[in-house]
Each structure stands twice: as C-alpha cells, then as structure tokens.
Design a protein around this motif. Structure first.
Motif, PDB file in Angstrom:
ATOM      1  N   GLU B   7      50.885   0.930  10.348  1.00  0.00           N
ATOM      2  CA  GLU B   7      52.352   0.901  10.316  1.00  0.00           C
ATOM      3  C   GLU B   7      52.804   1.077   8.879  1.00  0.00           C
ATOM      4  OE1 GLU B   7      54.677   0.671  12.584  1.00  0.00           O
ATOM      5  OE2 GLU B   7      53.474   0.301  14.363  1.00  0.00           O
ATOM      6  N   VAL B 133      59.548   8.237  21.508  1.00  0.00           N
ATOM      7  CA  VAL B 133      58.227   8.851  21.736  1.00  0.00           C
ATOM      8  C   VAL B 133      57.501   9.020  20.402  1.00  0.00           C
ATOM      9  CG1 VAL B 133      57.052  10.989  22.461  1.00  0.00           C
ATOM     10  CG2 VAL B 133      58.841   9.993  23.895  1.00  0.00           C
ATOM     11  N   ILE B 134      58.222   9.448  19.366  1.00  0.00           N
ATOM     12  CA  ILE B 134      57.609   9.620  18.036  1.00  0.00           C
ATOM     13  C   ILE B 134      57.089   8.273  17.534  1.00  0.00           C
ATOM     14  CG2 ILE B 134      58.160  10.097  15.598  1.00  0.00           C
ATOM     15  CD1 ILE B 134      59.853  12.444  16.583  1.00  0.00           C
ATOM     16  N   GLU B 135      57.858   7.235  17.809  1.00  0.00           N
ATOM     17  CA  GLU B 135      57.507   5.909  17.288  1.00  0.00           C
ATOM     18  C   GLU B 135      56.458   5.188  18.144  1.00  0.00           C
ATOM     19  OE1 GLU B 135      60.203   2.598  14.979  1.00  0.00           O
ATOM     20  OE2 GLU B 135      61.101   3.776  16.573  1.00  0.00           O
ATOM     21  N   LYS B 136      56.628   5.274  19.462  1.00  0.00           N
ATOM     22  CA  LYS B 136      55.762   4.451  20.330  1.00  0.00           C
ATOM     23  C   LYS B 136      54.824   5.253  21.222  1.00  0.00           C
ATOM     24  CE  LYS B 136      59.348   0.878  20.507  1.00  0.00           C
ATOM     25  NZ  LYS B 136      60.666   1.525  20.337  1.00  0.00           N
ATOM     26  N   GLY B 137      54.985   6.563  21.258  1.00  0.00           N
ATOM     27  CA  GLY B 137      54.135   7.391  22.105  1.00  0.00           C
ATOM     28  C   GLY B 137      54.784   7.705  23.438  1.00  0.00           C
ATOM     29  N   ILE B 204      57.793  18.655  14.848  1.00  0.00           N
ATOM     30  CA  ILE B 204      57.043  17.567  14.197  1.00  0.00           C
ATOM     31  C   ILE B 204      55.923  17.090  15.120  1.00  0.00           C
ATOM     32  CG2 ILE B 204      57.226  15.137  13.437  1.00  0.00           C
ATOM     33  CD1 ILE B 204      60.078  15.912  12.488  1.00  0.00           C
ATOM     34  N   TYR B 205      56.264  16.978  16.382  1.00  0.00           N
ATOM     35  CA  TYR B 205      55.300  16.562  17.414  1.00  0.00           C
ATOM     36  C   TYR B 205      54.129  17.544  17.446  1.00  0.00           C
ATOM     37  CZ  TYR B 205      53.810  15.163  22.157  1.00  0.00           C
ATOM     38  OH  TYR B 205      53.108  14.721  23.248  1.00  0.00           O
ATOM     39  N   THR B 208      51.427  17.403  14.562  1.00  0.00           N
ATOM     40  CA  THR B 208      50.358  16.389  14.617  1.00  0.00           C
ATOM     41  C   THR B 208      49.291  16.754  15.636  1.00  0.00           C
ATOM     42  OG1 THR B 208      51.537  15.062  16.245  1.00  0.00           O
ATOM     43  CG2 THR B 208      51.924  14.504  13.942  1.00  0.00           C
ATOM     44  N   LYS B 209      49.478  17.864  16.307  1.00  0.00           N
ATOM     45  CA  LYS B 209      48.487  18.308  17.301  1.00  0.00           C
ATOM     46  C   LYS B 209      47.266  18.894  16.593  1.00  0.00           C
ATOM     47  CE  LYS B 209      50.090  17.164  21.215  1.00  0.00           C
ATOM     48  NZ  LYS B 209      49.299  16.176  21.897  1.00  0.00           N
TER      49      LYS B 209
END
Lengths: 298, 209
Positions: B7, B133-137, B204-205, B208-209
């Motif tokens: 975090e 979703v970005i923060e917690k999935g 952004i999503y 990270t792939k």
C-alpha cells in the motif's frame, strides 16, 4: 600487525580507470528503471547500488579465478580493452567489456590449454542470454496471470524494481569487477577497492543516467524490469559457476523473452541481428589484436 | 506504507483526489438542477466556487503524479484529472449561460435536460466504480461498457430528440437561440468527458497487463 602492501602500477591504474568508466556507464543499467518509475529517491538508489556492488565484490573470487587462469599479459589485455572500449564508445556501438577483455586475453596467450576454458566461456556467453530469454518468458507470463488490484500491482512493481536494481548492481560487483581485476589479481582487498572505484564512477558521472532514463521512460516499465530482473538472475547463475558473462547481453535476452510472450512477430529481428553481429565482431577484433600483438612480441 | 500489503499513500492520494473531483461534479449537477428551478444567485456562486476548488485539486494531482504510479501511466492520470476538471467547467458555464436566458426554459427541453443530467449522474457513479476496481480489484469491462452505452443514449437524446425539437423552436433573437444551444451543448458534453476519463483509466488498466 598486518601490513597490506599494494604496489601502484600501470595495471592497477588502467583497471581502476576501466572500473570507474564501468560504474559511470552501468549505473543506469542497474538503477535506471527504478529511478524512472520513482520507486525511491536517486540518493537512496545510489546507496542501494553501492551496497550491492560492494557485497557483490565479496563474491567475486569465482569469476576472478576463471579470468586469472587465462591471464598471461594482463597489462596488454587491459590496454587493448581500454582502446577497443574507447573506440566503440566513440563509434556509439554498444559492446561488452567482458567479451573484449576475455578475447584479448585469449589472443595474447593463444595456447591449447586456454582453448578449453575459452570454449566454456564462449558457451556461457551463448547460454546466458538464452537462459535470460527463458526466465523472462516465464516471469512475464506468470506476472500476467496474477490477479491483484492495479494499485497493489503498481506498488509491487516498484518494490520488485528495487530488487532487480540490487541484483544487477550485485552482478557488477561479482562478475564485471573480477573480469577486469581478475586479469592480474585474485586479491579480495583489491576487489573491494575496485568496487569503491566502480561506485565513484557511478556517483561522479551520475548525470549520464539521465540520458538513459529519458529512453527508459518511453518503455513499459513492467517489461523493462522483467527483462532487467531476468538478465540479472541469468548473470547471477553464471557468477555462481565462475563464468564471466555480460549483463547487457543477458538483459537483451530478457527483452527478447518478454517480446516473445506477445508472439514471435513482435520481435524486431533486424535490430536483434545487428546487435548479435556486433557481439561477434567486437570480441573478434580484440582477439585478433591480442593475437597480432602476441606474435609481434614473440 | 507496508511492504507486505503493498500500500502506498502517493497512489492512494491521487485516486482519492479523482474521487473528490467526481463527488464535486455530482454536487455541481445537483446545484445546477436547483438553479434551473429558482435562479438563486447564491447557488450560482457556489457552482463557480466548486469549479475553482476543482482547479486546485487538479493542480495537486499533477504535482503528486511526479512521485506516484509508473511513468507510462502518468499521462493518462493527468488527462483524467483534466477531463474531470472540464466537467466542472462545463457545469459552471452552463449555469452562467442559464443566468443569461431571459425567459423560462421550454417544458419539453427542461425534461430532456433533466434526463441527460440524471444519466450523467449515473455515469459518474459508474466512473467511481472504475476507481474501485483500480483500488480493490475486479472486472473493469462491464463497467466501461455500461458507461459507453449511457453515453450513446445521451448522444441519441441530443441528436434525435433535443436537436430535432430545437430546429422547430420559435426564438426571440439570435443571441437567445445561441445561448440556449450553448447551454445544452455544455450539459451534453459532460457525458463525453466521463466516457473519455473511463477510456483513460482503462488504458492504465491495460498498462499493468
């Protein structure tokens, strides 16, 4: 009372100069990606770099012994390497100090007994990028499978960047450093002093890093760090085996491995062919130069 | 900051500021609706004040981006903040233009604008889910699809209902007509901005792939 005598001779001066240049040039290889992603401050990264280089120098014996077993005319090998490195820098051709030093040593002492160890080293040079390709391929596929939130993934990458920076810096101390110093010594004290020169080069010419960073920021940090970490791990494996191999070549293998996960068509084979061409040409020049000088001396 | 939980406050503060901009836009929409029914100067001032605060938050996001996220994500995040700031600008300009309208807003148009604002509110709520979703999935694709569908619906309302109604509307003067058209454009544009933010966050999503 133990008195350590270090006779300051030309070999020491040239090798420390080479280490100084090596530090200046390779600091970006180690901490560039981590700095570009602001994983921590530049000052902290330099501290991490120095600590890992010095720790690495404590594990330099293995590679040092291998290089030392080849060595006959260390001074001439260092002079040839310094000249070839300077020329290649002038021509803006990226070549490996490892291959230059080893090939000039082989050229200078062309004996059948040396050919066996040279064969082993040559095999290491071929295998290290291939192993890096495999590690990077597996690591990248594993990374893509990880199902964690983006925010945590980003932070995780930043910590992993610090680890890969540490691994590459460790390799500088445990593999690159004894490749230079192993030409004439296996002394641990000299290795540690050499590590300090390597760090000095990194500190005093740290501004060179910024040039590299500007290129790194255009890359995907994730791919870059996986390539870097894979290359670093491949070199660490060969350090344990006492083989002098190039981090640059291994990292390029890592980049290729990441590229292959996206399909064979994504790899720019033309660029790769050019890089491999220079990997062959530069050490060959050093080998021939060493051989000619050896014949002239005889 | 915990090395085990991965975090970091730098990234969290950026996400929280983006959330804040979303909440401010929602508040601004509520105030605009209120203003459209009473034309109270106090409400207009409040809308303008929210827009000024939004500028400040956007500036903070840009400054904090220097040490947060990965370099290849910073452009998208900066752009997201900029677009959310644009929504606050649009709402402010819409309110200021509404003040210039002399007569009452046509009943049909008012209902259509209320519908557009209601869908925009819904889009903002979905946009906040993207940040979740970005923060917690979680799965981003269905949320993005929902946002795109809603934007398409607003486009449809604008093209087939509002515009077709406007060309037959009797107006007092050129300026009255221009102000009315610009006012509607500012309100309809909000959905475009939300969709653009969603696209930026999706990039952004993918990074990270």
């Amino acid at each position: 009372m133990v008195v350590i005598e270090i006779s300051i001779d030309l070999k020491l001066i040239i090798s420390f100069y080479l280490l100084f240049i090596l530090g200046a040039n390779n600091v970006a290889n180690a901490i560039g990606t981590a700095y570009a992603s602001r994983a921590t401050t530049y000052k902290n990264l330099l501290i991490l770099f120095s600590v890992c280089v010095i720790i690495g120098s404590l594990f330099a014996k293995n590679v040092g012994n291998t290089v030392n077993s080849l060595s006959s005319d260390a001074l001439m090998a260092l002079i040839i390497s310094a000249l070839v490195m300077t020329l290649s820098t002038y021509k803006k051709v990226p070549i490996s100090l490892h291959t230059t030093i080893i090939c000039s040593l082989i050229g200078l002492s062309f004996k059948s007994s040396n050919l066996a160890i040279f064969g082993e080293i040559l095999l290491s040079w071929i295998l290290s990028p291939i192993i890096a390709v495999i590690i990077a391929y597996v690591l990248y596929l594993a990374y893509e499978k990880i199902e964690i939130p983006i925010l945590k993934k980003i932070t995780m990458i930043k910590y992993l960047l610090l680890i890969s920076a540490g691994v590459v810096a460790f390799n500088l101390g445990s593999n690159d450093l004894p490749t230079v110093l192993g030409t004439f010594t296996t002394s641990q004290i000299i290795y540690i002093i050499g590590a300090i020169f390597l760090c000095l080069g990194a500190y005093l010419y740290g501004n060179r890093v910024s040039e590299t960073l500007s290129m790194i920021t255009n890359l995907s940090v994730t791919s870059a760090f996986i390539a870097q970490l894979s290359g670093g791990l491949a070199v660490t494996i060969f350090t344990a085996l006492g083989m002098p191999v190039s981090t640059t070549q291994a990292i390029i293998g890592g980049i290729l491995g990441v590229g292959l996960t996206k399909g064979i068509k994504t790899v720019r084979w033309k660029v790769l062919k050019n890089i491999i061409f220079w990997w062959i040409i530069a050490p060959t020049i050093a080998l021939i130069a060493g051989f000619i000088i050896n014949r002239m001396i005889e | 900051m915990s090395i085990f939980l991965f975090e970091r406050n730098d990234e969290k503060s950026i996400i929280n500021n983006l959330r804040l901009l979303i909440h401010m836009s929602l508040k601004s929409i509520e105030l605009l609706k209120e203003y459209m029914s009473c034309k109270d100067k106090k409400i207009l001032k409040e809308i303008i004040k929210i827009e000024e605060e939004g500028d400040e938050i956007t500036k903070n996001i840009r400054i904090n981006l220097e040490k947060a996220f990965l370099p290849n994500m910073r452009r998208e995040l900066s752009r997201s903040a900029e677009l959310l700031d644009e929504t606050l600008d649009s709402l402010k300009h819409a309110a200021m233009l509404y003040e210039l309208l002399k007569g009452e807003l046509d009943k049909y148009l008012k209902d259509e604008i209320d519908l557009v604002l209601m869908i925009s509110v819904d889009m903002f709520i979905h946009l906040e889910r993207v940040l979740d979703v970005i923060e917690k999935g979680g799965d981003l694709d269905p949320i993005i699809k929902e946002i795109k569908d809603k934007e398409k619906f607003i486009d449809d309302i604008y093209q087939n209902r509002i515009y077709k109604y406007l060309i037959n509307l009797e107006i007092v003067s050129f300026w009255e007509g221009k102000i009315l058209c610009d006012f509607i454009d500012y309100i309809v544009n909000i959905s475009d901005y939300i969709e653009d933010v969603a696209d930026e966050l999706q990039i952004i999503y993918l990074h990270t792939k």
